[in-house]
Design a protein around this motif. Sequence first.
Motif, PDB file in Angstrom:
ATOM      1  N   ILE A   1      54.646 -46.645  98.375  1.00 51.83           N
ATOM      2  CA  ILE A   1      53.317 -47.027  97.897  1.00 51.83           C
ATOM      3  C   ILE A   1      53.515 -48.286  97.058  1.00 51.83           C
ATOM      4  CG2 ILE A   1      51.356 -46.315  96.477  1.00 51.83           C
ATOM      5  CD1 ILE A   1      52.148 -43.389  97.048  1.00 51.83           C
TER       6      ILE A   1
ATOM      7  N   ILE B   1      51.149 -37.422  92.121  1.00 51.37           N
ATOM      8  CA  ILE B   1      50.154 -38.459  92.434  1.00 51.37           C
ATOM      9  C   ILE B   1      50.529 -39.135  93.752  1.00 51.37           C
ATOM     10  CG2 ILE B   1      49.151 -40.662  91.694  1.00 51.37           C
ATOM     11  CD1 ILE B   1      48.278 -38.430  89.879  1.00 51.37           C
TER      12      ILE B   1
ATOM     13  N   GLY C   1      49.693 -36.955  96.626  1.00 48.21           N
ATOM     14  CA  GLY C   1      48.251 -36.928  96.862  1.00 48.21           C
ATOM     15  C   GLY C   1      47.775 -38.155  97.627  1.00 48.21           C
ATOM     16  N   ILE C   2      48.240 -39.329  97.200  1.00 50.77           N
ATOM     17  CA  ILE C   2      47.837 -40.578  97.860  1.00 50.77           C
ATOM     18  C   ILE C   2      48.319 -40.574  99.312  1.00 50.77           C
ATOM     19  CG2 ILE C   2      48.203 -43.084  97.896  1.00 50.77           C
ATOM     20  CD1 ILE C   2      48.450 -42.882  94.770  1.00 50.77           C
TER      21      ILE C   2
ATOM     22  N   PHE D   1      46.443 -37.782 101.559  1.00 51.63           N
ATOM     23  CA  PHE D   1      45.037 -38.075 101.863  1.00 51.63           C
ATOM     24  C   PHE D   1      44.873 -39.350 102.684  1.00 51.63           C
ATOM     25  CE2 PHE D   1      44.059 -34.560  99.242  1.00 51.63           C
ATOM     26  CZ  PHE D   1      42.788 -34.160  99.632  1.00 51.63           C
TER      27      PHE D   1
ATOM     28  N   THR E   1      49.143 -39.179  82.929  1.00 49.47           N
ATOM     29  CA  THR E   1      49.416 -39.484  84.330  1.00 49.47           C
ATOM     30  C   THR E   1      48.411 -40.501  84.867  1.00 49.47           C
ATOM     31  OG1 THR E   1      50.307 -37.260  84.616  1.00 49.47           O
ATOM     32  CG2 THR E   1      49.730 -38.452  86.621  1.00 49.47           C
TER      33      THR E   1
ATOM     34  N   THR F   1      49.196 -44.105  86.466  1.00 50.24           N
ATOM     35  CA  THR F   1      48.678 -44.460  87.789  1.00 50.24           C
ATOM     36  C   THR F   1      47.869 -45.759  87.717  1.00 50.24           C
ATOM     37  OG1 THR F   1      48.548 -42.105  88.313  1.00 50.24           O
ATOM     38  CG2 THR F   1      47.324 -43.609  89.740  1.00 50.24           C
TER      39      THR F   1
ATOM     40  N   PHE G   1      34.403 -41.088  99.904  1.00 46.24           N
ATOM     41  CA  PHE G   1      35.059 -42.306  99.401  1.00 46.24           C
ATOM     42  C   PHE G   1      35.593 -43.203 100.514  1.00 46.24           C
ATOM     43  CE2 PHE G   1      39.781 -41.860  99.625  1.00 46.24           C
ATOM     44  CZ  PHE G   1      39.848 -40.614 100.204  1.00 46.24           C
ATOM     45  N   HIS G   2      35.834 -42.623 101.712  1.00 47.81           N
ATOM     46  CA  HIS G   2      36.302 -43.433 102.834  1.00 47.81           C
ATOM     47  C   HIS G   2      35.261 -44.477 103.243  1.00 47.81           C
ATOM     48  CE1 HIS G   2      38.804 -39.722 103.514  1.00 47.81           C
ATOM     49  NE2 HIS G   2      39.711 -40.651 103.710  1.00 47.81           N
TER      50      HIS G   2
ATOM     51  N   LEU H   1      40.339 -30.842  93.554  1.00 50.19           N
ATOM     52  CA  LEU H   1      41.633 -31.468  93.282  1.00 50.19           C
ATOM     53  C   LEU H   1      41.820 -31.587  91.776  1.00 50.19           C
ATOM     54  CD1 LEU H   1      41.384 -34.291  95.920  1.00 50.19           C
ATOM     55  CD2 LEU H   1      43.279 -32.673  95.786  1.00 50.19           C
TER      56      LEU H   1
ATOM     57  N   ALA I   1      43.701 -35.918  87.948  1.00 56.12           N
ATOM     58  CA  ALA I   1      44.615 -37.070  88.028  1.00 56.12           C
ATOM     59  C   ALA I   1      44.963 -37.391  89.482  1.00 56.12           C
ATOM     60  CB  ALA I   1      45.887 -36.803  87.218  1.00 56.12           C
ATOM     61  N   ILE I   2      45.067 -36.351  90.311  1.00 52.27           N
ATOM     62  CA  ILE I   2      45.320 -36.565  91.744  1.00 52.27           C
ATOM     63  C   ILE I   2      44.118 -37.276  92.356  1.00 52.27           C
ATOM     64  CG2 ILE I   2      45.683 -35.414  93.971  1.00 52.27           C
ATOM     65  CD1 ILE I   2      48.105 -35.083  92.198  1.00 52.27           C
TER      66      ILE I   2
ATOM     67  N   GLY J   1      44.113 -40.880  91.448  1.00 59.11           N
ATOM     68  CA  GLY J   1      45.144 -41.613  92.192  1.00 59.11           C
ATOM     69  C   GLY J   1      44.678 -41.947  93.605  1.00 59.11           C
ATOM     70  N   ILE J   2      44.113 -40.955  94.272  1.00 55.07           N
ATOM     71  CA  ILE J   2      43.643 -41.160  95.650  1.00 55.07           C
ATOM     72  C   ILE J   2      42.530 -42.209  95.666  1.00 55.07           C
ATOM     73  CG2 ILE J   2      42.429 -40.049  97.583  1.00 55.07           C
ATOM     74  CD1 ILE J   2      43.892 -37.413  96.733  1.00 55.07           C
TER      75      ILE J   2
ATOM     76  N   PHE K   1      43.886 -45.891  94.666  1.00 55.45           N
ATOM     77  CA  PHE K   1      44.727 -46.539  95.675  1.00 55.45           C
ATOM     78  C   PHE K   1      43.988 -46.791  96.978  1.00 55.45           C
ATOM     79  CE2 PHE K   1      48.069 -46.090  92.708  1.00 55.45           C
ATOM     80  CZ  PHE K   1      49.021 -47.022  93.085  1.00 55.45           C
TER      81      PHE K   1
END
Lengths: 251, 251
Positions: free
Chosen positions: A227, A240, A243-244, A247, B122, B126, B193-194, B236, B239-240, B243-244, B247
């Motif tokens: 990443i 983290i 998760g990235i 997904f 976290t 991130t 979010f996509h 979720l 923090a996960i 992150g998703i 990013f």
Amino acid sequence: MTVITSPKNELIKSLRKLTRKKNREEQQRYLLEGVHLVREAVNAQQPLTMILATTDFQQESWLPSQVPTYWVTPAVAQALGATVTTQGIFAVLPLSQEQLPQTYTGTWLLLDGVQDPGNIGTMVRTADAAGLAGVVLGQGSADLYSDKVLRAMQGSHFHIPIYQGDLNDWLTALKAAQVPIYGSELNPAAVDFHQVPAQQNFALIMGNEGNGMQIDLLAQTDQNLYIPIQGRAESLNVAIAAGILLFQLKN
Amino acid sequence: MTVITSPKNELIKSLRKLTRKKNREEQQRYLLEGVHLVREAVNAQQPLTMILATTDFQQESWLPSQVPTYWVTPAVAQALGATVTTQGIFAVLPLSQEQLPQTYTGTWLLLDGVQDPGNIGTMVRTADAAGLAGVVLGQGSADLYSDKVLRAMQGSHFHIPIYQGDLNDWLTALKAAQVPIYGSELNPAAVDFHQVPAQQNFALIMGNEGNGMQIDLLAQTDQNLYIPIQGRAESLNVAIAAGILLFQLKN
């Protein structure tokens, strides 16, 4: 109605030992704490051995009548609890032994020596939310049934199978089933994860927080993903990163 | 060379009080623990007030000669340390007071009442890795300088500005600068979010672990985003999710 009033009661003494992995394995059971987790276990129709609760819970209609329930005083609940202020409800469950899967279809998360209980629990929760086929804890990963892992999983271990085993055996089986295996080690051959198309069937290996993946496992991956880091952080937290990647990569 | 041998030494007693937010604010300083974090502070040229270390560290060439250094016994280090086995090195730093930014260009992460110190730390780490402009801790979020937050941040608070303030004021300023504001609350109007294209300038709000975002902040977002859950997990970890989203959305 009997209420257990002493933390020195034999049952309570034996349950208090379950904070240690060695004792969980000897007794082949573990302790689950808190309203949310016990309800999750009931909803997921888990084979509860018993419930222990303070008498505040006597009127709760969701408590299953067929499960032996022991009432305890707040002091006994406090002695059983792992947190400073316990909610006063616990369930005892057998350690589950997952049989190897029939098929390796789907997405798999393999943990290679992940140490932090919070990271392991959070990754199991994330794997559940991402609809994975299962999570495999390799040797050297922290134990699944510690209080901290259970708290971070939020009951997700009732939703997807969790295996404990030798990751070498798993890689052999996954390769035989032609499932692509992705590592997550930053090395010169690693590929930006954006370049990998989303897919249904793959396995992702996440390594130890400090040392990454074992070299012999790394040698067996089809591709290593990274990443891209834009700031000055040295790395992402392992949960983290998982998760990235999950997904983004999972279809 | 003098070595502090007693945990009852006045300096040590005053530093031990820094475990509490009230005392950190009174003394306007905080304690950083461990080799990695102290090195990060040195590398990032932070204004260290002092270093405290066991004599094992005397030969370490990276220790800055211009910073007053106090040698302590292992017992004193243990008294100062927040972990069961301390590494025996600490730095004292002033609380930093970020001035409001000159410009609102870039990506911002706003934390609305996030409670868990590990989650906050976290997310800051991130945000650093994702190259954000800054992180804002709203009222009701756990304090930035607790031991657990510092450990999870891994020094990222030396890399990006962290603000503490009223999120309503921040939203007003971001709106005036025409920065799109995304919430992360699952409601009927929320968007997968996509469907949101990657971009340079935006603000993302993450809410409290149990209760989500405050209603009055939610009313000020341009769009609410959700991450589709495929499995049976209810949600979720915050923090996960951050992150998703970061990013995926950040260009």
